[in-house]
Design an enzyme around this catalytic site. Sequence first.
Site, short mmCIF file in Angstrom:
data_model
loop_
_atom_site.label_atom_id
_atom_site.label_comp_id
_atom_site.label_asym_id
_atom_site.label_seq_id
_atom_site.Cartn_x
_atom_site.Cartn_y
_atom_site.Cartn_z
N LYS A 1 1.85 19.09 -0.50
CA LYS A 1 1.64 17.67 -0.81
C LYS A 1 0.82 17.01 0.29
O LYS A 1 1.18 17.07 1.47
CB LYS A 1 2.99 16.96 -0.95
CG LYS A 1 2.89 15.45 -1.07
CD LYS A 1 4.28 14.80 -1.01
CE LYS A 1 4.19 13.28 -0.95
NZ LYS A 1 5.52 12.63 -0.81
N ASP B 1 0.93 6.81 2.12
CA ASP B 1 1.78 6.45 0.99
C ASP B 1 2.34 5.05 1.17
O ASP B 1 3.31 4.85 1.91
CB ASP B 1 2.92 7.45 0.82
CG ASP B 1 3.80 7.11 -0.37
OD1 ASP B 1 3.34 6.36 -1.26
OD2 ASP B 1 4.94 7.61 -0.41
N LYS C 1 6.59 0.03 -0.63
CA LYS C 1 7.62 0.28 0.36
C LYS C 1 7.81 -0.94 1.24
O LYS C 1 6.86 -1.69 1.50
CB LYS C 1 7.21 1.45 1.28
CG LYS C 1 7.13 2.80 0.62
CD LYS C 1 6.69 3.83 1.66
CE LYS C 1 6.48 5.19 1.01
NZ LYS C 1 7.73 5.82 0.62
N ASP D 1 2.87 11.70 5.37
CA ASP D 1 3.14 12.16 4.01
C ASP D 1 2.15 13.23 3.56
O ASP D 1 2.25 13.74 2.45
CB ASP D 1 3.13 10.97 3.05
CG ASP D 1 4.13 11.13 1.91
OD1 ASP D 1 5.07 11.92 2.06
OD2 ASP D 1 3.97 10.47 0.87
N ASP E 1 6.53 5.17 -6.39
CA ASP E 1 6.77 5.75 -5.06
C ASP E 1 7.36 7.15 -5.16
O ASP E 1 7.69 7.76 -4.16
CB ASP E 1 7.68 4.84 -4.23
CG ASP E 1 7.63 5.16 -2.74
OD1 ASP E 1 6.64 5.78 -2.31
OD2 ASP E 1 8.58 4.81 -2.02
N GLU F 1 5.59 9.64 -6.11
CA GLU F 1 4.23 10.10 -6.42
C GLU F 1 3.98 11.55 -6.05
O GLU F 1 3.16 12.23 -6.68
CB GLU F 1 3.20 9.19 -5.71
CG GLU F 1 2.90 9.52 -4.26
CD GLU F 1 4.09 9.44 -3.32
OE1 GLU F 1 4.12 10.21 -2.34
OE2 GLU F 1 5.01 8.63 -3.55
N ARG G 1 5.67 14.28 -6.37
CA ARG G 1 5.98 15.27 -7.40
C ARG G 1 4.92 15.29 -8.51
O ARG G 1 4.71 16.32 -9.15
CB ARG G 1 7.37 15.00 -7.97
CG ARG G 1 7.53 13.69 -8.72
CD ARG G 1 8.97 13.25 -8.83
NE ARG G 1 9.52 12.85 -7.53
CZ ARG G 1 10.78 12.48 -7.34
NH1 ARG G 1 11.62 12.45 -8.35
NH2 ARG G 1 11.19 12.12 -6.15
#
Length: 489
Positions: A254, A259, A266, A277, A336, A338, A340
């Site tokens: 990933k 993010d 967030k 991230d 959020d 995201e 996956r």
Amino acid sequence: MRGSIRVGDAAEGVDAIAYVAGREALDWLRGVDPAASRVIELGDFKAGLEETALIYRLEGVPRLILSGAGGEDEWIGHAERLRVAVAAAVKQARRLRQIRRLGIVVEKGLLEKAASEGRGERWAVEQALIAADMANYVYSLHGRGDRPHVLDEIRIGPGDEKALESASAIAEGVRLARDLANAPANIMGPDGLEDAARELAKRLGLGIRVLHRGELESLGMGGILAVGSGSDKEPRLIVLEYHGGGRRVAVVGKAVAFDSGGLDLKPSQYMLEMKYDKSGGAAAMGIIAAAARLRLPVELVALIPAVENMPSGRSYKPLDVIKMYNGLTVEVGNTDAEGRLILADALAYAAEKYKPDAMIDLATLTGAAVVALGNHAAALMSNNEDLASGIEKAAWAAGEPAWRLPMWPVYEKQLESKVADTNNIGGRWAGAITAAKFLEKFVDGRPWAHLDIAGVAWVQEKGPWKPYYHQGGATGWGVRTVVEYLRGL
């Protein structure tokens, strides 16, 4: 800004020499030097784990460092005792900015115990060298003022060149992963990750293909496109290939370069660490770099879906329905969640195009994994017992513990949607597991292991605390584990 690791005479031309031993070898440490014996007799050094003592000498090498590896009952194992003690010695030497060259001697009994947990004494020396290099790491963008002190050379002796060769390859992979993850988003966005991948491919002779928006659209990669839709920086899927023969393995990482949470924004305090991230994608690049340098007999492909998750008028929205690469439709329960979505497209593409014997993904995926395990282990979930056992064994040998969580079918019910094939979230409970159950839908039944590294990918308030992470920032977690697994094939 880096020093070098070497093997050879630990006392030749150095500014300091460190002796590494556990509590069971205090007599050996007493014989190192009369001053060391006196410090031990006074009780000022007991060889506890990470304990160090600095002694000044009138003759020979001017500085002597004693570094403790604790007792044989340490739960972390002998190999990790060795790594921690070597790193603690390097950390102590770096505190003194006058030290440029450090020699390290490891007590033979500790080396033999560590060797029994891995691939022999050469492997144990290799692990000590990797730990030394990690402890000498720094990421710095300072333009003025004092930069962090780095040792020019660390030499472990005695040793052999084969151990140094393999240690250098793995250490380079870890450094690459840490550098990429540590880099701020304005430097290492999706475009920066592509540039880094192209440079790596050129340097190591890797195959590379990068799928940009047009190809992503024609292939139907709705997850990657949706997550990247709100950013001015175009999403892409970076694919690196190493051809060493043997089993086919796909590693998916990933890489959300930043993010924000998207429209499910967030809180500001949680954004301050979101440059990390991209740690899974950074690890995937580090893994293939190390595999290539080690010339491992494996067919390895690294897939890095690279995006920014940002809010804008173009952003994907809660309750949108996305069609993924494998044809499944996904209702967006939260923007959020995201990671996956981008992993799902990459996993499905890898399964169809490369038909790998094993698939491994690494992702800073869920806060739920951190709640469950803190900052001391990654969460491991898999659909295949042999693969899961192999990854778990490799993780513990490498000093990157992973703990298995169940993948029972009942968890899949939490992902049910009334309007699509699945939702991308399963609610608050068992969040790490439901995220893995979502990913499982995209691996086409192939052996697959998921490593949720949200708690261990960078040094947070509660850890991971290891002297080879002492600068803070990215840890490079996963490079050593997956390389260890690949070597075991």
